[in-house]
Design an enzyme around this catalytic site. Structure first.
Site, PDB file in Angstrom:
ATOM      1  N   CYS A   1       0.865  -1.190   0.000  1.00  0.00           N
ATOM      2  CA  CYS A   1       0.000   0.000   0.000  1.00  0.00           C
ATOM      3  C   CYS A   1       0.895   1.230   0.000  1.00  0.00           C
ATOM      4  O   CYS A   1       0.791   2.116   0.857  1.00  0.00           O
ATOM      5  CB  CYS A   1      -0.940  -0.012   1.201  1.00  0.00           C
ATOM      6  SG  CYS A   1      -1.833  -1.572   1.430  1.00  0.00           S
ATOM      7  N   ALA A   2       1.783   1.301  -0.988  1.00  0.00           N
ATOM      8  CA  ALA A   2       2.962   2.161  -0.927  1.00  0.00           C
ATOM      9  C   ALA A   2       2.733   3.629  -1.259  1.00  0.00           C
ATOM     10  O   ALA A   2       3.495   4.491  -0.807  1.00  0.00           O
ATOM     11  CB  ALA A   2       4.045   1.610  -1.867  1.00  0.00           C
ATOM     12  N   ALA A   3       1.741   3.953  -2.083  1.00  0.00           N
ATOM     13  CA  ALA A   3       1.555   5.352  -2.489  1.00  0.00           C
ATOM     14  C   ALA A   3       1.151   6.205  -1.293  1.00  0.00           C
ATOM     15  O   ALA A   3       0.509   5.706  -0.366  1.00  0.00           O
ATOM     16  CB  ALA A   3       0.501   5.435  -3.589  1.00  0.00           C
ATOM     17  N   PRO A   4       1.534   7.483  -1.316  1.00  0.00           N
ATOM     18  CA  PRO A   4       2.198   8.243  -2.386  1.00  0.00           C
ATOM     19  C   PRO A   4       3.711   8.057  -2.469  1.00  0.00           C
ATOM     20  O   PRO A   4       4.358   8.613  -3.347  1.00  0.00           O
ATOM     21  CB  PRO A   4       1.870   9.691  -2.020  1.00  0.00           C
ATOM     22  CG  PRO A   4       1.751   9.678  -0.535  1.00  0.00           C
ATOM     23  CD  PRO A   4       1.126   8.368  -0.188  1.00  0.00           C
ATOM     24  N   GLY A   5       4.313   7.297  -1.551  1.00  0.00           N
ATOM     25  CA  GLY A   5       5.698   6.920  -1.748  1.00  0.00           C
ATOM     26  C   GLY A   5       6.719   7.473  -0.786  1.00  0.00           C
ATOM     27  O   GLY A   5       7.915   7.249  -0.968  1.00  0.00           O
ATOM     28  N   GLY A   6       6.294   8.191   0.240  1.00  0.00           N
ATOM     29  CA  GLY A   6       7.266   8.720   1.191  1.00  0.00           C
ATOM     30  C   GLY A   6       8.078   7.634   1.862  1.00  0.00           C
ATOM     31  O   GLY A   6       9.308   7.736   2.000  1.00  0.00           O
TER      32      GLY A   6
ATOM     33  N   CYS B   1      -2.390   5.379   9.982  1.00  0.00           N
ATOM     34  CA  CYS B   1      -2.439   6.806  10.327  1.00  0.00           C
ATOM     35  C   CYS B   1      -3.804   7.133  10.923  1.00  0.00           C
ATOM     36  O   CYS B   1      -4.505   8.027  10.466  1.00  0.00           O
ATOM     37  CB  CYS B   1      -2.126   7.688   9.120  1.00  0.00           C
ATOM     38  SG  CYS B   1      -3.190   7.414   7.685  1.00  0.00           S
TER      39      CYS B   1
END
Length: 415
Positions: free
Chosen positions: A231-236, A349
């Site tokens: 669930c990587a996006a947005p990529g920070g 989050c």
């Protein structure tokens, strides 16, 4: 008088969020392409101020309204009230521009009400309990049950705009004027536009809340280690892991968000293997392959209200159990990706304990061993380490520095 393009855009944003229940960032992306970047940023600032303080603004307006007017007129009133009471716009300009936004038959009403707000609103606003008014009742109750009297500090943190937090690329200097937080995040004032900072185009940094930087730091992969970022996006977090020297496979099911992740990595000059797939399906063919796995699971995002004030208005209590089920399935999939001795970090989050602390027993039942967070790993946030060895950040932590997002982070290892 023609309407101001900034206020017209702010009206469009509020209409999209409050009437169509769209996320603010999604609504921002849908604004006309010809809108100037500064107008776009200013419209976002106005709309966010309204959404952040909606309960208080409506409470100030209510005595001057026999009944709530049509939605376009009500949004114009809210924009005018935010200009007058929160954003420091001169009274004559705030009233005139709100009147220009209102439907013609109701322009006189908007004018009369906002003139009264200009005169009497500041004193009325001062007397309100903003923390309660600007927090939906179900969230206040849930946070009071979870955090006791800290609920008020959490809610008060949500009434203030968030600063711009940056994670720095290896060897990059922080932008001038940034405060370096104990975790290494560079923090700049709210409203700072990241694309205008020297070093942005060169890939010197990326936007990432201080709390959002902690899961990857706690995963701490070895250089060259195989890491799955689910669930990587947005990529920070993908960028953090790649900057640490890990061999990262970033999995994201939304093609549009995956493309944004790809663009971010290209700007940062960082490499990762990007897979567009649902982590639940993808994991079935990749069992036991990774030295470590980071799962930042989809959640209610109630920990991000400082940055996304519409969250508290769009979420409903029924969303929590649905997302908890999804998280549980993703955690099981993530655990299956670990090679023997591999490390798993699970993060959400969210401020809801159902999306955080309640998962600890589920994870342990998968045969993973808790690896407690040590206070020295999170300098300045020792109080965020829970009795179970997980990490629970809240918006009121580092209040004197501008706060942080609410995150839950837990770490485990496969035996």
């Amino acid at each position: 008088m023609p309407s101001n393009p900034t206020r017209s855009a702010a009206l469009a944003l509020l209409t999209a969020v409050l009437e169509r229940r769209r996320a603010l960032d999604e609504a921002l992306d849908a604004l006309p392409g010809h809108l100037q970047p500064r107008d776009r940023a200013a419209a976002h600032r106005i709309a966010a101020a309204v959404l952040r303080r909606l309960g208080s603004l409506d409470a100030v307006l209510e005595p001057y309204l026999r009944r709530e007017p049509s939605p376009p007129a009500m949004q114009a009133l809210r924009i005018g009230a935010a200009d007058l009471l929160l954003l420091g716009t001169p009274a004559h300009a705030a009233v005139a521009e709100a009147v220009a936004l209102a439907p013609r038959p109701l322009a006189g009403l908007v004018n009369a009400v906002l003139r009264k707000v200009a005169a009497e609103g500041p004193a009325a606003l001062e007397e309100l309990d903003a923390a309660r008014l600007d927090t939906p009742a179900w969230l206040w109750s849930a946070w009071h049950a979870a955090y006791g009297p800290k609920v008020r500090a959490i809610a008060e943190a949500h009434t203030r705009p968030a600063p711009l937090d940056l994670s720095l690329a290896p060897g990059a200097a922080a932008p001038e004027g940034a405060e370096i937080l104990p975790n290494g995040t560079a923090r700049l004032a709210p409203g700072t536009r990241i694309t205008e900072l020297p070093g942005f185009a060169e890939g010197g940094f990326w936007a990432q809340d201080a709390a959002a930087s902690l899961p990857a730091r706690l995963l701490a992969p070895s250089p060259g280690g195989r890491v799955a970022d689910l669930c990587a996006a947005p990529g920070g977090k993908t960028a953090q892991l790649a900057a640490m020297g890990a061999k990262v496979t970033a999995v994201e099911k939304d093609p549009h968000r995956a493309e944004r992740l790809r663009e971010n990595l290209a700007r940062l000059r960082l490499d990762a293997d990007l897979v567009v797939a649902d982590a639940l399906d993808w994991s079935a063919g990749h069992q036991g392959r990774f030295d470590s796995v980071l799962l930042d699971a989809p959640c209610t995002a109630t920990g991000t209200i400082r940055r996304h004030p519409e969250v508290q208005l769009l979420r409903r209590p029924k969303d929590v159990p649905k997302l908890t089920e999804t998280q549980a399935a993703l955690i099981e999939a993530a655990a299956g990706l670990l090679a023997p001795g591999g490390r798993l970090v699970v993060a959400t989050c969210s401020l809801q304990p159902e999306e955080g602390e309640a998962h600890l027993a589920r994870i342990a039942a998968l045969g993973l061993t808790p690896e407690p967070v040590r206070p020295e790993e999170v300098p300045g946030l020792e109080e965020a380490v829970t009795a179970q060895g997980a990490l629970r950040t809240r918006p009121d932590l580092w209040a004197e520095k501008g706060g942080m997002d609410g995150f839950f982070v837990a770490r485990f290892r496969r035996g």
